[in-house]
Each structure stands twice: as C-alpha cells, then as structure tokens.
Write a protein that holds these residues in place. Structure first.
Motif, PDB file in Angstrom:
ATOM      1  N   PRO A 102       0.832  -1.200   0.000  1.00  9.45           N
ATOM      2  CA  PRO A 102       0.000   0.000   0.000  1.00  9.45           C
ATOM      3  C   PRO A 102       0.867   1.250   0.000  1.00  9.45           C
ATOM      4  O   PRO A 102       2.067   1.198   0.346  1.00  9.45           O
ATOM      5  N   ILE A 103       0.276   2.374  -0.362  1.00  9.93           N
ATOM      6  CA  ILE A 103       1.036   3.608  -0.530  1.00  9.93           C
ATOM      7  C   ILE A 103       1.764   4.012   0.744  1.00  9.93           C
ATOM      8  O   ILE A 103       2.940   4.392   0.718  1.00  9.93           O
ATOM      9  N   ASP A 104       1.099   3.905   1.900  1.00 11.24           N
ATOM     10  CA  ASP A 104       1.734   4.386   3.129  1.00 11.24           C
ATOM     11  C   ASP A 104       2.893   3.498   3.577  1.00 11.24           C
ATOM     12  O   ASP A 104       3.693   3.901   4.422  1.00 11.24           O
ATOM     13  N   SER A 105       3.024   2.299   3.012  1.00 12.57           N
ATOM     14  CA  SER A 105       4.136   1.426   3.385  1.00 12.57           C
ATOM     15  C   SER A 105       5.458   1.886   2.786  1.00 12.57           C
ATOM     16  O   SER A 105       6.524   1.475   3.255  1.00 12.57           O
ATOM     17  N   TYR A 106       5.411   2.737   1.739  1.00 12.04           N
ATOM     18  CA  TYR A 106       6.656   3.216   1.139  1.00 12.04           C
ATOM     19  C   TYR A 106       7.390   4.178   2.070  1.00 12.04           C
ATOM     20  O   TYR A 106       8.556   4.498   1.844  1.00 12.04           O
ATOM     21  N   THR A 107       6.723   4.637   3.116  1.00 11.11           N
ATOM     22  CA  THR A 107       7.381   5.519   4.086  1.00 11.11           C
ATOM     23  C   THR A 107       8.033   4.730   5.220  1.00 11.11           C
ATOM     24  O   THR A 107       8.689   5.313   6.076  1.00 11.11           O
ATOM     25  N   GLN A 300      -5.625 -12.960  12.990  1.00 16.36           N
ATOM     26  CA  GLN A 300      -6.408 -11.778  12.646  1.00 16.36           C
ATOM     27  C   GLN A 300      -5.524 -10.625  12.184  1.00 16.36           C
ATOM     28  O   GLN A 300      -6.023  -9.556  11.855  1.00 16.36           O
ATOM     29  N   VAL A 301      -4.198 -10.840  12.196  1.00 16.48           N
ATOM     30  CA  VAL A 301      -3.310  -9.766  11.772  1.00 16.48           C
ATOM     31  C   VAL A 301      -3.410  -9.579  10.265  1.00 16.48           C
ATOM     32  O   VAL A 301      -3.786 -10.482   9.532  1.00 16.48           O
ATOM     33  N   ASN A 302      -3.038  -8.387   9.820  1.00 20.11           N
ATOM     34  CA  ASN A 302      -3.089  -8.087   8.395  1.00 20.11           C
ATOM     35  C   ASN A 302      -1.726  -7.579   7.954  1.00 20.11           C
ATOM     36  O   ASN A 302      -0.710  -8.125   8.369  1.00 20.11           O
ATOM     37  N   ILE A 303      -1.665  -6.513   7.203  1.00 20.28           N
ATOM     38  CA  ILE A 303      -0.408  -6.030   6.641  1.00 20.28           C
ATOM     39  C   ILE A 303       0.557  -5.578   7.729  1.00 20.28           C
ATOM     40  O   ILE A 303       1.774  -5.616   7.549  1.00 20.28           O
ATOM     41  N   LEU A 317      -9.227  -4.125  18.987  1.00 22.24           N
ATOM     42  CA  LEU A 317      -9.694  -3.763  17.650  1.00 22.24           C
ATOM     43  C   LEU A 317      -8.982  -4.599  16.599  1.00 22.24           C
ATOM     44  O   LEU A 317      -7.859  -5.054  16.803  1.00 22.24           O
ATOM     45  N   LEU A 318      -9.633  -4.779  15.454  1.00 23.44           N
ATOM     46  CA  LEU A 318      -9.014  -5.459  14.326  1.00 23.44           C
ATOM     47  C   LEU A 318      -8.289  -4.442  13.450  1.00 23.44           C
ATOM     48  O   LEU A 318      -8.693  -3.274  13.372  1.00 23.44           O
ATOM     49  N   PRO A 319      -7.215  -4.850  12.767  1.00 24.36           N
ATOM     50  CA  PRO A 319      -6.443  -3.909  11.939  1.00 24.36           C
ATOM     51  C   PRO A 319      -7.189  -3.525  10.672  1.00 24.36           C
ATOM     52  O   PRO A 319      -8.145  -4.209  10.272  1.00 24.36           O
ATOM     53  N   PRO A 320      -6.757  -2.452  10.010  1.00 20.66           N
ATOM     54  CA  PRO A 320      -7.408  -2.043   8.751  1.00 20.66           C
ATOM     55  C   PRO A 320      -7.099  -3.026   7.636  1.00 20.66           C
ATOM     56  O   PRO A 320      -6.121  -3.782   7.700  1.00 20.66           O
ATOM     57  N   LEU A 321      -7.943  -3.000   6.597  1.00 17.29           N
ATOM     58  CA  LEU A 321      -7.738  -3.884   5.452  1.00 17.29           C
ATOM     59  C   LEU A 321      -6.497  -3.500   4.664  1.00 17.29           C
ATOM     60  O   LEU A 321      -5.801  -4.346   4.126  1.00 17.29           O
ATOM     61  N   ALA A 324      -0.715  -0.456   7.479  1.00 15.90           N
ATOM     62  CA  ALA A 324      -0.467  -0.848   8.866  1.00 15.90           C
ATOM     63  C   ALA A 324      -0.981   0.247   9.789  1.00 15.90           C
ATOM     64  O   ALA A 324      -0.668   1.430   9.604  1.00 15.90           O
ATOM     65  N   ALA A 325      -1.770  -0.136  10.777  1.00 12.19           N
ATOM     66  CA  ALA A 325      -2.364   0.842  11.687  1.00 12.19           C
ATOM     67  C   ALA A 325      -1.299   1.671  12.390  1.00 12.19           C
ATOM     68  O   ALA A 325      -1.504   2.856  12.666  1.00 12.19           O
ATOM     69  N   CYS A 326      -0.135   1.045  12.668  1.00 13.06           N
ATOM     70  CA  CYS A 326       0.907   1.761  13.407  1.00 13.06           C
ATOM     71  C   CYS A 326       1.485   2.925  12.612  1.00 13.06           C
ATOM     72  O   CYS A 326       2.057   3.854  13.185  1.00 13.06           O
ATOM     73  N   PHE A 327       1.351   2.892  11.280  1.00 16.13           N
ATOM     74  CA  PHE A 327       1.799   4.004  10.447  1.00 16.13           C
ATOM     75  C   PHE A 327       0.626   4.836   9.924  1.00 16.13           C
ATOM     76  O   PHE A 327       0.748   6.040   9.742  1.00 16.13           O
ATOM     77  N   LYS A 328      -0.489   4.174   9.691  1.00 13.82           N
ATOM     78  CA  LYS A 328      -1.634   4.880   9.108  1.00 13.82           C
ATOM     79  C   LYS A 328      -2.415   5.663  10.165  1.00 13.82           C
ATOM     80  O   LYS A 328      -2.922   6.742   9.903  1.00 13.82           O
ATOM     81  N   TYR A 329      -2.518   5.093  11.379  1.00 18.23           N
ATOM     82  CA  TYR A 329      -3.271   5.757  12.439  1.00 18.23           C
ATOM     83  C   TYR A 329      -2.449   5.799  13.733  1.00 18.23           C
ATOM     84  O   TYR A 329      -2.912   5.368  14.786  1.00 18.23           O
ATOM     85  N   PRO A 330      -1.206   6.307  13.688  1.00 22.39           N
ATOM     86  CA  PRO A 330      -0.344   6.232  14.873  1.00 22.39           C
ATOM     87  C   PRO A 330      -0.790   7.135  16.015  1.00 22.39           C
ATOM     88  O   PRO A 330      -0.453   6.872  17.172  1.00 22.39           O
ATOM     89  N   HIS A 331      -1.552   8.194  15.698  1.00 19.82           N
ATOM     90  CA  HIS A 331      -1.923   9.159  16.734  1.00 19.82           C
ATOM     91  C   HIS A 331      -3.384   9.032  17.172  1.00 19.82           C
ATOM     92  O   HIS A 331      -3.896   9.913  17.871  1.00 19.82           O
ATOM     93  N   ASN A 332      -4.027   7.932  16.754  1.00 17.64           N
ATOM     94  CA  ASN A 332      -5.401   7.710  17.210  1.00 17.64           C
ATOM     95  C   ASN A 332      -5.446   7.544  18.724  1.00 17.64           C
ATOM     96  O   ASN A 332      -4.496   7.064  19.344  1.00 17.64           O
ATOM     97  N   SER A 333      -6.560   7.922  19.305  1.00 20.62           N
ATOM     98  CA  SER A 333      -6.763   7.725  20.739  1.00 20.62           C
ATOM     99  C   SER A 333      -7.484   6.398  20.958  1.00 20.62           C
ATOM    100  O   SER A 333      -8.520   6.133  20.346  1.00 20.62           O
ATOM    101  N   TYR A 334      -6.926   5.550  21.806  1.00 20.49           N
ATOM    102  CA  TYR A 334      -7.506   4.239  22.087  1.00 20.49           C
ATOM    103  C   TYR A 334      -7.718   4.097  23.604  1.00 20.49           C
ATOM    104  O   TYR A 334      -6.970   4.675  24.394  1.00 20.49           O
ATOM    105  N   TYR A 335      -8.728   3.312  23.972  1.00 20.45           N
ATOM    106  CA  TYR A 335      -8.819   2.888  25.361  1.00 20.45           C
ATOM    107  C   TYR A 335      -8.247   1.483  25.415  1.00 20.45           C
ATOM    108  O   TYR A 335      -8.788   0.562  24.817  1.00 20.45           O
TER     109      TYR A 335
END
Length: 459
Positions: A102-107, A300-303, A317-321, A324-335
């Motif tokens: 995916p595009i965000d993985s090139y970073t 249940q892991v993905n990319i 939570l399940l990861p996005p399709l 990677a959530a750690c790069f795509k949504y690193p600043h999300n607020s989670y409980y």
C-alpha cells in the motif's frame, strides 16, 4: 478536427519511424514486466479474458506514452527502470504479506533495518527477468536508437499523446461499464480490490490498482451512523462471552507480563522430531492446570503483522484492510489495557531488543498508554544478530529490568530471534532435524526450539 489530428499523427509516426519503433518496444517492455510479475505471484493474466489483457496493455501504453511528453528519450528509460524497481519491491513484499504494497508502506524505510537476510532470501532467480526489458532497451538505445532519433516540435508529439490517451480511456470505459463491472462491481466499494488486491490487479491492470490505492490512502475517516452503531451493539450483546475468568481475578494487584513471540506457529507445539520435543517448555506449560491454550485460532493480523498483534491485544480492535495501523493511524486515541491498568496504579512498559523505530514503536506505544518503551539502546548489546538482540540476552536482561520495576506493573516483551529467515548464530543451534527436512523448515524449527528454551529460562 479529428481526421486532421489522425493524419498529423500518422505523418509524424512515419517520419519518426525509429521513434515509433522505440515507443512500441517500450510498450512491450512494460507489458512483459506486468505479465511476468503476475506469473511470479501466481495470478497470471488470463489470456481467455480479453478485457483483462486489454487493460494490462492500457497500463503499458499509459506509462510508455511519457515518450512523447519529453524531448529527452532517456526519461522513458528511467521510468521503465523505476517500474522495474517498483515491481521488484512489490514482489518481495508479496512474498511476506501476500498482497501488494500500500502507498503508506513506502514511508516505512526504517522497518528494513536488520532485514537484509530476509530480503535477500526472498529473491528468486526468476525475478531477474524483470530487469531484462530495461537492460535490453537501454543497450539498444545506446548503440542503435540514440543515433537515429529525430527531434520534433511539441504539437505533433502532443497530438500523438492525446490520441493514445483517448484510446486508453475508451478501452477502459468499454471494459469498465459494459463487461468487467458486471462481474465484481469495480465502481462500488464492494469491489475485487477490497478483498484481494493481487486478484484485482490481475483482472483490471495496474492503472486501476494505483487508482484504487490512491483513493484508499486518501479516503477520509467515516463516522458510524446511528443505525450502524445500533447494529454493532446488538451483535455484541448477543455474542457476549460468558467464560469463567476467575483464574485471572484477585483482590490483590498482580503483575501482568505479555510475551509476544515472533512468528510462533502452533504446529510445532506438542510435536517431536527424532523423539525430541520441539517446544519442551511450552508443552509443559500447556499441561499445567492454570494454562489456557487456543491452538486453532485463525490469525487476525493483516499487513501490519506483529504490530497488528499489539493493536489487537492492547485495544481489542481489528487492523485495517489496507496499510499498517501503526503508520496509518499512529496518533489515534484508544482505550487500552495499559490505560485501564494505569488507572489502577500500574506502571506499564514495552521492552524490545530492536530499534524503537521498528513498526513505529516509539509513537504507537505512547498512544497505547504505555509509560515507557525500553528498546535496544537501553540494553547491553552483548549478543546480537541482524535484527537486534538475541532472545537469550534480551529475555535475560529483561528479567533483571522487570525485577527493578515499581509494582504492580504490566510489561509487554517482544522477541525477535524467530523472525524470517530464521537464521540463528551458530552457538544457538540446539535442535537437530532429519537430513531430509527442507532447509527453511529446519531453520524455523531450530528457531522455535531456541525461543522455547529462552522462554523457559525467563520463567
């Protein structure tokens, strides 16, 4: 106007026949790269589906048409070489994640630190054919075409370019609206790319793949509607688990240690080779009454792979399709579990024998609510391999650090030694496999046996 444009293009093509020949070779080179790539990922372009073949030729034409946009013809060769590198990177990515990058993985350049052996082991001899068109065309340009190219003004080049673009768009429109869209609804959100990017690319070509990836990467976050929230709440209520979890409850606050073991599959657990247990410590652990063991869970892991494990465990939570959530949504607020335990007075920490940049650990651990991240620079590097500390020294040093933590605490430990390509340092090879065991399987079983021994020493 149209007949005049076509006549101009034909005259231009004849007078610049060597230019035209080079352009045709460019188109063939691109198509060969696409065809061979799909062969290598075992999703060949189906020759009986004429629309799919046409769409791949459209992708090749689109890229080759850059030939008419620039006076310097070497730019076309640079673009062809770039596509070769793009396909090679995606081929190696596919052999790990079974999808296109995916595009965000090139970073995620930092994620390649320590993965040299893994990358090299993923390269096959057949992959070199991807380089062949670039090499042959570069040689023919240098010794044949360069002397025979003739310059031309911008107008006829742009007319030719426009005609090529028109033919591409007409082909795409016919396939999109008349035939292929009836099969998998490419124009809707429920399309083939959503479920299998590689199959989607094989069917629709790379142009559609790139358009879908761009659309997905920049798609805004959508809020749930009231109806969707109600549907989720109803499902959760109807499927709420009623397991007896009394074995983890206590009037006193116990420490919680979470060990995330790299690439640990369930198939070696409980098994023997040459009458020797592959995972003797884990076998014994499972036999103990307090242990809960779930060997048949579907991953249940993905990319995001191991980073998705941390997401699932800590947030529920399940990861996005895609991405990677750690790069795509690193600043999300989670409980998260760390936050919930922090509210109970727990100190929370992640320990990692590698770099803190790996899978964006430095950022996501903070947003998961961990108080600290202890990565390789805070350990003594007395035994390491390419990815970081070996599990023996990492877990040994981690045990010493845990004993000094303020209690109660939650500690998340992440191992590395069993990461692909499963190459241990020589003095850590404890398990002897039969001679006819495939090489990669033998390396993996040795790695799992080693990690099992390290876990046993930790406890």
């Amino acid at each position: 106007m149209m007949p005049t444009a076509i006549t101009t293009a034909i005259r231009y093509s004849y007078s610049k026949r060597y230019n035209l020949l080079f352009f045709c070779l460019l188109v063939v080179s691109y198509y060969f790269n696409f065809w061979w790539f799909m062969q290598l990922v075992d999703r060949p372009i189906e020759p009986t589906i004429y629309s799919s073949v046409a769409l791949h030729w459209c992708s090749a034409l689109f890229l080759a048409s850059s030939f008419f946009c620039f006076k310097s013809k070497t730019i076309s060769l640079y673009l062809l070489a770039f596509i070769h590198l793009y396909l090679m990177a995606n081929l190696l990515y596919y052999r790990t994640y079974f999808t296109l990058m995916p595009i965000d993985s090139y970073t995620m350049i930092s994620n390649l630190n320590g993965l040299y052996d893994s990358v090299v082991s993923a390269i096959h001899t057949a992959d070199t054919l991807l380089l062949l068109p670039t090499l042959l065309l570069s040689i023919s340009y240098r010794f044949f075409f360069k002397k025979r190219f003739s310059t031309s003004s911008l107008a006829p080049r742009m007319i030719t370019f426009s005609l090529i673009m028109s033919s591409i768009f007409a082909t795409i429109a016919i396939n999109l609206y008349i035939e292929r869209n009836e099969v998998s609804n490419l124009l809707s959100d429920e399309n083939e790319f959503k479920y299998d990017v590689v199959d989607g690319t094989s069917t629709y070509g790379f142009l559609h793949c790139w358009a879908w990836q761009v659309r997905t990467a920049f798609q805004g976050t959508q809020e749930l509607t009231a109806a969707e929230k109600s549907k989720i709440e109803t499902w959760l209520t109807a499927h709420r688990a009623t397991q007896d979890l009394s074995f983890v409850s206590s009037s006193t606050n116990k420490n919680l240690i979470v060990l995330i073991v790299e690439s640990l599959e369930s198939f070696p657990i409980g098994k023997q080779l040459n009458r020797r247990a592959i995972t003797p410590f884990l076998n014994e652990l499972i036999r103990n009454e307090p242990c809960r063991y779930y060997p048949n869970m579907i991953p249940q892991v993905n990319i995001g792979h191991s980073s998705d494990t941390q997401l699932i465990f800590n947030t529920g939570l399940l990861p996005p399709l895609m991405g990677a959530a750690c790069f795509k949504y690193p600043h999300n607020s989670y409980y998260t579990i760390p936050i919930a335990l922090h509210e109970k007075g727990y100190y929370t920490c992640t320990l990692l024998g590698g770099n803190g940049s790996f899978w964006n650990q430095g950022v996501v651990n903070k947003n998961y609510g961990f108080d600290d991240l202890i990565s390789i620079e805070k350990f003594t590097d007395d035994e390491s391999f390419e990815m970081g500390l070996t599990d023996s020294t990492f877990l040994d040093q981690s045990a010493a650090k845990l004993s000094a933590f303020r209690q109660p605490f939650m500690a998340q430990l992440i191992t590395l030694s069993s990461h692909d390509p499963y190459r241990l340092i020589d003095n850590r090879m404890y398990f002897r496999c039969p001679k006819d065991t495939p090489k990669e399987l033998s390396r993996y079983l040795n790695a799992v046996n080693y990690v099992d021994k390290c876990i046993g020493l930790l406890t």
